[in-house]
Design an enzyme around this catalytic site. Structure first.
Site, PDB file in Angstrom:
ATOM      1  N   HIS A  22      73.462 -76.514  27.019  1.00  0.00           N
ATOM      2  CA  HIS A  22      74.446 -76.687  25.773  1.00  0.00           C
ATOM      3  C   HIS A  22      75.245 -77.929  26.035  1.00  0.00           C
ATOM      4  CE1 HIS A  22      76.577 -74.244  29.133  1.00  0.00           C
ATOM      5  NE2 HIS A  22      77.717 -74.697  28.389  1.00  0.00           N
ATOM      6  N   HIS A  54      79.184 -79.488  25.101  1.00  0.00           N
ATOM      7  CA  HIS A  54      80.443 -79.205  24.440  1.00  0.00           C
ATOM      8  C   HIS A  54      80.764 -80.390  23.553  1.00  0.00           C
ATOM      9  CE1 HIS A  54      81.485 -75.878  27.116  1.00  0.00           C
ATOM     10  NE2 HIS A  54      80.635 -76.393  27.825  1.00  0.00           N
TER      11      HIS A  54
END
Length: 140
Positions: free
Chosen positions: A101, A103
């Site tokens: 992932h 940010h």
């Protein structure tokens, strides 16, 4: 492929409710539930990849253009002074959920958000030797 016991697989694929801000065939982007600053978002692939080193090259090629699009929208909406794009790989690097992932963190002057590292002195001879070894490895 998704992973049954992965919370980010479930969030990316709508199993659990989120504050979704974007979705396409490959990604879901959600507001982080524990944001560093207002607008902090997570780009989540819908398929499971533990980290960058297992990420499909086609998906990897789409992450930065998406980060650019999401970051620009967030920056404009919340009036941020800047944006951090952060991606951690491995526990030692701060990865706490082992689903790739990225940010997107809005930043403001003097916001106290602690993203950084010490700037150590580099030994020039060690740097030259390391650069040589890495260049050889990367050229092969």
């Amino acid at each position: 492929m998704t992973k049954d016991d992965c919370i980010f697989c479930k969030l990316a694929n709508g199993v659990f409710p989120t504050n979704k801000i974007y979705e396409d065939d490959d990604f879901t982007v959600i507001l982080d539930a524990s944001p560093a600053n207002k607008g902090h978002s997570l780009i989540l692939p819908k398929q499971h990849y533990d980290c960058l080193f297992r990420l499909d090259d086609d998906i990897a090629a789409k992450v930065m253009p998406l980060a650019k699009k999401i970051g620009a929208a967030i920056k404009a909406e919340v009036g941020a002074d800047g944006i951090n794009v952060v991606q951690n790989n491995g526990a030692a690097a701060g990865q706490t959920v082992f689903h790739f992932h990225t940010h997107i963190i809005p930043r403001y002057e003097n916001d106290g958000c602690g993203i950084g590292w010490p700037q150590n002195e580099a030994n020039d001879e060690e740097q030259k030797e390391l650069a040589k070894k890495l260049a050889e490895k990367l050229m092969n």
